[in-house]
Motif scaffolding. Structure first.
Motif, PDB file in Angstrom:
ATOM      1  N   ILE A 195     114.668 114.576 -71.277  1.00 22.30           N
ATOM      2  CA  ILE A 195     115.088 114.568 -72.677  1.00 22.30           C
ATOM      3  C   ILE A 195     113.905 114.936 -73.580  1.00 22.30           C
ATOM      4  O   ILE A 195     112.854 114.308 -73.528  1.00 22.30           O
ATOM      5  CB  ILE A 195     115.649 113.191 -73.080  1.00 22.30           C
ATOM      6  CG1 ILE A 195     116.888 112.863 -72.245  1.00 22.30           C
ATOM      7  CG2 ILE A 195     115.993 113.176 -74.576  1.00 22.30           C
ATOM      8  CD1 ILE A 195     118.020 113.864 -72.398  1.00 22.30           C
ATOM      9  N   LYS A 196     114.100 115.974 -74.383  1.00 24.93           N
ATOM     10  CA  LYS A 196     113.044 116.441 -75.289  1.00 24.93           C
ATOM     11  C   LYS A 196     113.364 116.191 -76.759  1.00 24.93           C
ATOM     12  O   LYS A 196     112.472 116.312 -77.610  1.00 24.93           O
ATOM     13  CB  LYS A 196     112.802 117.931 -75.064  1.00 24.93           C
ATOM     14  CG  LYS A 196     112.290 118.276 -73.666  1.00 24.93           C
ATOM     15  CD  LYS A 196     112.044 119.777 -73.539  1.00 24.93           C
ATOM     16  CE  LYS A 196     111.507 120.130 -72.147  1.00 24.93           C
ATOM     17  NZ  LYS A 196     111.286 121.592 -72.013  1.00 24.93           N
ATOM     18  N   GLU A 206     128.881 123.824 -82.576  1.00 24.44           N
ATOM     19  CA  GLU A 206     127.917 124.707 -83.235  1.00 24.44           C
ATOM     20  C   GLU A 206     126.778 123.981 -83.961  1.00 24.44           C
ATOM     21  O   GLU A 206     125.620 124.390 -83.846  1.00 24.44           O
ATOM     22  CB  GLU A 206     128.621 125.661 -84.205  1.00 24.44           C
ATOM     23  CG  GLU A 206     127.670 126.680 -84.821  1.00 24.44           C
ATOM     24  CD  GLU A 206     128.363 127.659 -85.759  1.00 24.44           C
ATOM     25  OE1 GLU A 206     127.658 128.323 -86.532  1.00 24.44           O
ATOM     26  OE2 GLU A 206     129.608 127.758 -85.714  1.00 24.44           O
ATOM     27  N   PRO A 207     127.044 122.906 -84.719  1.00 23.49           N
ATOM     28  CA  PRO A 207     125.925 122.243 -85.401  1.00 23.49           C
ATOM     29  C   PRO A 207     124.846 121.725 -84.437  1.00 23.49           C
ATOM     30  O   PRO A 207     123.644 121.900 -84.683  1.00 23.49           O
ATOM     31  CB  PRO A 207     126.608 121.084 -86.147  1.00 23.49           C
ATOM     32  CG  PRO A 207     127.994 121.576 -86.385  1.00 23.49           C
ATOM     33  CD  PRO A 207     128.347 122.337 -85.140  1.00 23.49           C
ATOM     34  N   ALA A 208     125.255 121.084 -83.348  1.00 23.60           N
ATOM     35  CA  ALA A 208     124.280 120.576 -82.375  1.00 23.60           C
ATOM     36  C   ALA A 208     123.573 121.720 -81.661  1.00 23.60           C
ATOM     37  O   ALA A 208     122.361 121.661 -81.410  1.00 23.60           O
ATOM     38  CB  ALA A 208     124.964 119.662 -81.367  1.00 23.60           C
ATOM     39  N   MET A 209     124.321 122.776 -81.339  1.00 21.04           N
ATOM     40  CA  MET A 209     123.720 123.934 -80.688  1.00 21.04           C
ATOM     41  C   MET A 209     122.691 124.599 -81.597  1.00 21.04           C
ATOM     42  O   MET A 209     121.616 125.017 -81.147  1.00 21.04           O
ATOM     43  CB  MET A 209     124.805 124.933 -80.294  1.00 21.04           C
ATOM     44  CG  MET A 209     125.709 124.468 -79.170  1.00 21.04           C
ATOM     45  SD  MET A 209     127.032 125.668 -78.794  1.00 21.04           S
ATOM     46  CE  MET A 209     126.042 127.034 -78.181  1.00 21.04           C
ATOM     47  N   PRO A 248     120.522 122.515 -74.802  1.00 23.31           N
ATOM     48  CA  PRO A 248     121.361 121.357 -75.160  1.00 23.31           C
ATOM     49  C   PRO A 248     121.271 120.222 -74.138  1.00 23.31           C
ATOM     50  O   PRO A 248     121.321 119.048 -74.525  1.00 23.31           O
ATOM     51  CB  PRO A 248     122.763 121.961 -75.212  1.00 23.31           C
ATOM     52  CG  PRO A 248     122.533 123.378 -75.611  1.00 23.31           C
ATOM     53  CD  PRO A 248     121.272 123.780 -74.901  1.00 23.31           C
ATOM     54  N   LYS A 249     121.119 120.540 -72.854  1.00 21.22           N
ATOM     55  CA  LYS A 249     121.035 119.509 -71.826  1.00 21.22           C
ATOM     56  C   LYS A 249     119.750 118.698 -71.909  1.00 21.22           C
ATOM     57  O   LYS A 249     119.589 117.696 -71.203  1.00 21.22           O
ATOM     58  CB  LYS A 249     121.154 120.133 -70.433  1.00 21.22           C
ATOM     59  CG  LYS A 249     120.017 121.093 -70.084  1.00 21.22           C
ATOM     60  CD  LYS A 249     120.248 121.733 -68.718  1.00 21.22           C
ATOM     61  CE  LYS A 249     119.115 122.706 -68.377  1.00 21.22           C
ATOM     62  NZ  LYS A 249     119.335 123.353 -67.058  1.00 21.22           N
ATOM     63  N   ALA A 309     128.615 120.945 -77.360  1.00 21.02           N
ATOM     64  CA  ALA A 309     127.389 121.754 -77.338  1.00 21.02           C
ATOM     65  C   ALA A 309     126.712 121.724 -75.980  1.00 21.02           C
ATOM     66  O   ALA A 309     125.851 122.556 -75.690  1.00 21.02           O
ATOM     67  CB  ALA A 309     126.417 121.259 -78.410  1.00 21.02           C
ATOM     68  N   GLY A 310     127.090 120.744 -75.146  1.00 25.13           N
ATOM     69  CA  GLY A 310     126.448 120.603 -73.845  1.00 25.13           C
ATOM     70  C   GLY A 310     125.327 119.583 -73.827  1.00 25.13           C
ATOM     71  O   GLY A 310     124.532 119.533 -72.872  1.00 25.13           O
ATOM     72  N   CYS A 311     125.275 118.754 -74.866  1.00 23.65           N
ATOM     73  CA  CYS A 311     124.260 117.697 -74.942  1.00 23.65           C
ATOM     74  C   CYS A 311     124.754 116.429 -74.252  1.00 23.65           C
ATOM     75  O   CYS A 311     125.962 116.237 -74.058  1.00 23.65           O
ATOM     76  CB  CYS A 311     123.951 117.341 -76.406  1.00 23.65           C
ATOM     77  SG  CYS A 311     123.348 118.698 -77.434  1.00 23.65           S
TER      78      CYS A 311
END
Length: 211
Positions: A2-3, A143-146, A156-157, A175-177
């Motif tokens: 996690i970054k 889209e917002p998170a991406m 995102p991961k 987003a893939g988070c």
């Protein structure tokens, strides 16, 4: 690894729950002449105002009036009803010490979001602020998170999206988070659980355990 941690703002970092509730109550009563149950109002939290009000009228002019009334109430009372939740400042301090990037992904207008974050002394910790002005699509779309991840230069991961509403969690998931719901939400917690977030935390400092 996690970054970055991406946060919703209202109800997640800043305790504006009572402000938002009263803004909705006042708006519905003044414009539509109706009084809604508290549970119905809190279910509107986290959504763009246009989407929330579209559930009650199809008249675009009335929707614009509802949005204007809500924003006027918020602007008038915001500073007296806005403060960070307990543990937020300590959380953000420790995240920055660990080299974790921080961002806000909010449905709030940018100028109001920045004002609230400045008032709450959390703006200095943020590497990115994404508001509706920055994207074509909004929560629950990803889209917002991406967009936040792209700006931060991460995948995102490598991020966790934290929020108090299903819209926040769906945004992160789409987003893939990884996603994290907060148990101190004023919404029905079962609505958050339906989205199947990766994590749930009881308080802001519990987020440190996720990294």
């Amino acid at each position: 690894m996690i970054k970055a941690i991406l946060f919703d703002l209202d109800g997640t970092l800043l305790d504006t729950n009572e402000l938002i509730y009263k803004a909705f109550c006042t708006t519905f009563k003044e414009v539509l002449g109706i009084v809604l149950p508290k549970g119905e109002i809190t279910n509107l939290y986290g959504k763009p105002l246009k989407d929330s009000f579209a559930n009650y009228t199809e008249d675009k002019q009335i929707i614009e009036n509802l949005i204007k009334t809500h924003r006027n109430y918020n602007d008038l009372h915001h500073d007296d009803m806005c403060q960070p939740f307990n543990g937020v400042l300590e959380l953000l301090t420790k995240l920055k010490e660990k080299g974790i990037k921080c961002g806000v992904v909010t449905s709030k207008r940018k100028n109001v979001a920045i004002h609230g974050m400045t008032l709450g002394r959390i703006i200095e910790f943020m590497d990115i602020i994404i508001s509706p002005e920055d994207t074509k699509k909004h929560k629950p779309d990803g889209e917002p998170a991406m967009t936040a991840c792209e700006f931060l230069g991460i995948e995102p991961k490598e991020a966790i999206m934290v929020g108090d509403s299903p819209y926040d969690l769906m945004c992160g998931k789409n987003a893939g988070c990884f996603t994290c719901g907060v148990e101190y939400t004023t919404l029905n917690i079962n609505e958050l659980l339906k989205v199947e977030p990766t994590y749930m935390v009881k308080n802001p400092l519990d987020i440190l355990k996720l990294i």
